[in-house]
Design an enzyme around this catalytic site. Structure first.
Site, short mmCIF file in Angstrom:
data_model
loop_
_atom_site.label_atom_id
_atom_site.label_comp_id
_atom_site.label_asym_id
_atom_site.label_seq_id
_atom_site.Cartn_x
_atom_site.Cartn_y
_atom_site.Cartn_z
N CYS A 16 0.83 -1.20 0.00
CA CYS A 16 0.00 0.00 0.00
C CYS A 16 0.87 1.25 0.00
O CYS A 16 0.59 2.23 -0.72
CB CYS A 16 -0.92 0.01 1.22
N CYS A 83 -28.97 34.27 1.84
CA CYS A 83 -27.70 34.33 2.59
C CYS A 83 -27.14 32.93 2.79
O CYS A 83 -25.94 32.69 2.62
CB CYS A 83 -27.90 35.00 3.94
N ASP A 500 -35.87 -5.83 18.13
CA ASP A 500 -35.16 -6.94 18.75
C ASP A 500 -35.95 -7.29 20.02
O ASP A 500 -36.65 -6.44 20.57
CB ASP A 500 -33.74 -6.50 19.11
N ASP A 698 -30.64 -3.04 20.94
CA ASP A 698 -29.77 -2.53 22.00
C ASP A 698 -28.44 -3.25 22.12
O ASP A 698 -27.55 -2.80 22.83
CB ASP A 698 -30.48 -2.61 23.35
N ASP A 702 -27.01 -6.29 17.30
CA ASP A 702 -28.05 -5.53 16.59
C ASP A 702 -27.44 -4.46 15.69
O ASP A 702 -28.16 -3.87 14.88
CB ASP A 702 -28.99 -4.84 17.60
#
Length: 808
Positions: A16, A83, A500, A698, A702
């Protein structure tokens, strides 16, 4: 020789580095290039024709884009949508700027740029060159309330002075029309010429005193060929003043039939528009009260242990690790962990939930919350910008400064609005001068001034941002944080809300309810071995098993070779026996038959309990059941969403029977059960179909679904990963806040549509009226004073309408 250094993304190896260096040295004019893998930077020395912007583009094309950062600018002097557009174009023209969003309501700009190509002072300079004052954003704590208050106080002084000077002008000019005797009294005492001279002096004081703000902003904008609202006011008021001055001092230059003065129009225009701006400033101040209230929650001092004594120090001097004392009824200074004491803390400012939260040793306390009747001691864990309160303020500010997709149409229109209005004013003047009745010049002047004054780009510029300002602030008060303003619009379009289950609709703290061993096995032995295997797992079901074993006083042996199987369970070796704890799928994949337990497992699942199989040495020997209590507000949340016309769904890794039992109790429409963490995104898409969908979760697992949903809603009691993946954060653990968020987003979008309808409808209807379109049909010819009043009230209407969201 010029040089530039960029932080770059994507460099992972020496190859790289080589590619980056070759890409830079290939640019004509680059004399040296170097990439640093450890620092993640790329630098180059260059000469003409190369420049920093070209180098950044080369890096982007080569797959190693320069890292962008974001800054905010405080801007003064913006008065209308024109503006805003002008400032945005100036910022986007700066090399290195990737995006710029300017907000009229908050008088701020949010700019994303490439460090090394530009910086905040350069960006502020670009804004200054367009005629507006700009500076890098300063701490809201000190500046926001002060700036709003100072603006309103200055406008109040200008209104008072302008009103005092304008009143005699109006009396002298209009008194004779209302009371004929007054006209004769003026003629017989000071005379009309002297009356005009008095009006001239007072009007000049208005225009070049309180009204200087319109001239100082509007005329330079005209010179730059970038007219805005101040330009319209300056042109209209100056046109009336100059024409009246010519009539007063050189009447021979004007036809006899047109020798009338309009000093009262010029003075009243300035006064009425200043009054409108004062009302608007005060209303915008109320719109931003949510931020100010949050800022006001920060106490100024805290009592801290220093050796053997307790001293009072400024909150700014607190550091992580300090031990702070909290008296009854005192506000928590910063975030921390309770080290001594037990009591209750009012966290309604954080969660929107009125019930106080219990706090004991090891509990987290948050800066800005209010202690109850007990004395507590806590260890400081976060200060300054790292506290939860500061993060909330930052989230609200970011959301309030965002632009909704609907704003794009407004931007395109307002780009041309002021030039078109000026062209219409010229056209109006020409038509009246050519075709109007006598005195043509007077009619032409009045109509043209009215067109200039009645046009209101302010209302169009404020229609969207002021509603976002109030709506997101109201959400913060109710424990609903919109991390981005555009989430407001997308949430209002959602048709399906998916949840969930664990920790979202349920408490997330399941309890062991059943132990059913096979003949020949003791319940305590099975529980002891299962708990030993699960002891190092963080899964809620595992914690329930361990907690049940501890409650029975069982001593847990050590487990070896623990192997977690996501979505299935885990296996381990305990006291020389290989134990498997998990769902039926885990047993099937291990080649273990559990058919004889299927009926009982299904029965437990039908009751809303999660069946857990236990196998020893390849044989299914017991069935455990765990139940996760449903949160008190979950059923009402689903009912509220149904009343709003939304469909609901639930995605769970639990057994289908368990998930469906919970769904039935809550009234959820669709269920996707036995879903592995990596399958939640697929399940979400299948549930949504073509409808916009929101997902509420939560946990860490998830996060992909929160990011994939049209709108991700994270419970604030969940993990940081989930919160960072979401666009809406519910600071409490109550799912009812989901319905609050949906209701608030719909109310805000409805408010925005009302504002836009008014702003555009006002201009579409009244500009032709001001031009005299109704006059040939027997309609009125609008007075410039009435036009000024209508224009001032238009902006006030938009802001006042948005303020209704404070009661949403």
């Amino acid at each position: 020789m010029p040089s530039a250094t960029f932080a770059v993304d994507g460099m992972t190896c020496a190859s790289c580095v080589g590619r980056v260096e070759r890409a830079l040295t290939a640019v004509p004019g680059v004399t040296a290039a170097q990439a640093n893998l450890i620092a993640g930077t790329a630098s180059a020395e260059f000469d003409s024709p190369a420049d920093a912007a070209a180098l950044a583009e080369v890096l982007r094309r080569s797959g190693y884009p320069p890292v962008e950062t974001e800054t905010r600018l405080d801007i003064e002097g913006m008065t209308c949508a024109s503006c805003v557009g002008r400032v945005e174009r100036a910022l986007r023209a700066v090399p290195g700027v990737a995006a710029a969003e300017v907000n009229l309501a908050t008088q701020s700009a949010r700019v994303r740029y490439v460090p090394g190509l530009t910086d905040p002072p350069t960006l502020a300079g670009a804004v200054a060159r367009t005629g507006y004052q700009a500076r890098p954003h300063r701490d809201t704590t000190a500046t926001a309330p002060d700036r709003r208050a100072a603006e309103a106080a200055l406008l109040a002084r200008r209104v008072a002075l302008s009103g005092a000077l304008t009143l005699p002008v109006v009396v002298l000019a209009m008194g004779g029309h209302m009371v004929p005797a007054f006209h004769h009294w003026v003629a017989g005492t000071i005379g009309h010429q002297t009356s005009w001279l008095i009006q001239f002096v007072l009007t000049a004081m208005v225009l070049f005193g309180p009204g200087r703000v319109f001239l100082s902003h509007g005329l330079p904008a005209l010179v730059r060929a970038a007219p805005e609202m101040n330009s319209l006011v300056a042109l209209g008021s100056l046109a009336a003043f100059v024409y009246s001055s010519v009539v007063t001092f050189a009447p021979g230059l004007v036809p006899a039939a047109a020798r009338d003065v309009y000093f009262e129009a010029a003075a009243t225009i300035v006064t009425l528009i200043l009054v409108g701006r004062l009302l608007e400033a005060r209303a915008k101040g109320r719109a931003g009260e949510a931020i100010r209230r949050l800022v006001g929650l920060r106490p100024a001092t805290a009592r801290v242990e220093r050796g053997d004594s307790v001293v009072e120090v400024a909150v700014e001097d607190l550091r992580p690790g300090d031990i702070a004392r909290l008296a009854p009824g005192e506000r928590v200074a910063v975030d921390g962990v309770v080290t001594q004491g037990h009591g209750w803390v009012d966290e309604s400012m954080l969660t929107g939930e009125p019930a106080p939260a219990e706090k004991g040793e090891g509990a987290i306390v948050t800066g800005g919350t209010v202690n109850g009747t007990a004395a507590l001691t806590y260890r400081v864990t976060a200060t300054g910008e790292d506290t939860v309160l500061s993060r909330i303020i930052r989230l609200v500010e970011d959301a309030q400064g965002a632009k909704l997709p609907v704003q794009a149409l407004v931007d395109r229109i307002t780009f041309w609005f002021v030039p078109v209005v000026m062209a219409l004013a010229v056209l109006t003047f020409a038509v009246w001068l050519a075709l109007g009745p006598e005195p043509r010049l007077t009619h032409a002047l009045v109509a043209a001034i009215s067109v200039l004054i009645i046009a209101c780009p302010c209302a169009m510029g404020l229609a969207t941002p002021v509603s976002i300002l109030v709506g997101t602030g109201r959400g913060a008060e109710r424990g609903v944080l919109f991390r981005r303003g555009d989430a407001l619009q997308r949430l209002s379009d959602v048709r399906v809300v998916a949840f969930d289950k664990t920790g979202t609709l349920t408490e997330g703290h399941p309890e062991l309810t059943d132990i059913e061993p096979e003949p020949g096995f003791a319940a305590d032995d099975i529980l002891r071995l299962a708990a030993a295997a699960e002891a190092r797992s963080e899964h809620p079901l595992a914690r329930a098993i361990v907690a049940a074993a501890q409650a029975r006083g069982l001593s847990l042996p050590d487990a070896d070779g623990v192997e977690a199987r996501p979505g299935r369970g885990l296996s381990a070796t305990v006291e020389g026996q290989r134990i498997l704890v998990g769902n039926r799928r885990a047993l099937e994949e291990a080649g273990i038959t559990a058919d004889h337990l299927a009926a009982r497992a299904n029965a437990l699942a039908a009751e809303g309990r999660t069946p857990i199989h236990v196998a020893l040495n390849g044989r299914a020997v017991a069935l455990l059941a765990v139940a996760d209590p449903i949160k008190p507000g979950a059923a009402e949340t689903i009912a509220a969403l149904h009343r709003s016309g939304l469909k609901t769904a639930m995605i769970s890794g639990d057994a289908r029977a368990t998930a469906e039992a919970v769904a039935r109790r809550l009234g959820i429409d669709r269920v996707s059960a036995e879903v592995l963490p990596e399958g939640k995104v697929t399940a979400l898409r299948s549930l949504a179909g073509n409808a916009p969908i929101a997902f509420v979760g939560d946990g860490i697992n998830d996060a992909p679904a929160l990011a994939a949903a049209d709108v991700g809603i994270a419970m604030g009691t969940g993990t940081d990963v989930a919160i960072e993946s979401a666009e809406v954060v519910l600071m409490g653990g109550d799912p009812e806040a989901v319905a609050t968020a949906v209701t608030l987003s719909r109310a805000t979008m409805r408010n925005i549509r009302q504002n836009l309808f008014w702003a555009f409808g006002y201009n579409v209807v009244l500009i032709p009226v001001a031009a005299g379109l109704l006059y040939p049909l027997g309609g009125p010819l609008l007075s410039p004073m009435l036009a000024a009043g209508a224009m001032a009230l238009s902006s006030v209407f938009v802001v006042t309408n948005a303020l209704r969201l404070r009661r949403a």
